[in-house]
Design an enzyme around this catalytic site. Sequence first.
Site, short mmCIF file in Angstrom:
data_model
loop_
_atom_site.label_atom_id
_atom_site.label_comp_id
_atom_site.label_asym_id
_atom_site.label_seq_id
_atom_site.Cartn_x
_atom_site.Cartn_y
_atom_site.Cartn_z
CB CYS A 262 -6.21 -4.13 -30.14
SG CYS A 262 -6.04 -2.50 -29.41
CG HIS B 6 -7.20 -0.31 -33.97
ND1 HIS B 6 -7.91 -1.44 -33.63
CD2 HIS B 6 -6.02 -0.41 -33.29
CE1 HIS B 6 -7.20 -2.17 -32.79
NE2 HIS B 6 -6.05 -1.58 -32.58
CG HIS C 133 -2.07 -5.37 -34.43
ND1 HIS C 133 -3.38 -5.67 -34.09
CD2 HIS C 133 -1.68 -4.36 -33.60
CE1 HIS C 133 -3.76 -4.88 -33.10
NE2 HIS C 133 -2.76 -4.08 -32.78
#
Length: 404
Positions: free
Chosen positions: A162, A331, A294
Amino acid sequence: MDRRVVITGIGGLCGLGTNAASIWTEMREGRSAISPIITTDLYDLEGTVGAEIKAIPEHEIPRKQLVSMDRFSLLAVIAATEAMRQAGLSCNEQNAHRFGAAMGVGGPGWGTIEETYRSILLDGVTRARIFTAPKGMPSAAAGQVSICLGLRGPVFGVTSACAAANHAIASAVDQIRLGRADVMLAGGSDAPLTWGVLKSWEALRVLAPDTCRPFSADRKGVVLGEGAGMAVLESYEHAAARGATMLAEIAGIGLSGDAYDIVMPSIEGPEAAMRSCLADAELNADDVDYLNAHGTGTVANDQMETAAIKRVFGDHAFEMSVSSTKSMHAHCLGAASALEMIACVMAIREGVIPPTANYREPDPQCDLDVTPNVPRERKVRVAMSNAFAMGGTNAVVAFRQVYR
């Protein structure tokens, strides 16, 4: 060599839109692209929501090259082409060796791998298709961008889950600072909305059944999406010499490792990355106006990140604007921080903080100003983007207005 690095073009596509301008319009208005997945054959899954690209936009990639591309490479090429077009750049025999690319990806070509396994294991096919290996390799996106745009300088892929896109931006900045290139395309691409990937994330018990609600007390987890985001990075001198419009400057970069756990985050790693970023940029904590978190929508991440932000920014943590745009584009793994780069650059350009969408209930452990649901006008001189990956690999990038 200490060379200033600026952004002169951005490109992207994801569930929110098929170019950077449309992505920003939806972000700015707080509209979420999360909905039931319709373009993938899904079954036996508890969660079937995501942020998918409903239709690929028109492009000029030759069919001969398309047959050697997985979806994540196609998205990367489209985004990179848009960014180069906005920057007003093209390669020729004289400059191609000074143009490169660093592409972040969360993994391999998921679609190619799943198609291959299905055809061999379920359909009885005895041979894989000829381009299976080059389509599926994680570095394929970087190679395809290089081929399509004629880049002959440093070209490589970056895989750190990520945090991959921020790591790619960091690596690209290094190439320019070290004098190895004048121009670097940097960002990330990922297309994880396949049955196998969703089934794997389901096993982690972190997928939300409805939508992504970062920092909201009633959040239920992560939602996956697909997309790509790219930036054209140039040395300040190169951009100034050709009279380019400079959208923003890379102020600083901070990298760290948790050395803690393969899935659970720590506070110390993200804290170290943010502190390193401020130090690299020679900024004080109160210089940051906007932080793109995030913000995945899990209890573990949201509460850890809030605590880390408070450690780094102290009282200023409650004064600066924070938001998670994953609430809108979901995401996108290796592409996540590339799309969040677009949010940071445009927040600086337009003085608007994109909100955290889908927010409903305050969490006492996440008590920062997370810009719930509604965008906010604010002068943004410096924006910071956090990316924290499974495995404890952290990459933070700070952007600022360009001062001549």
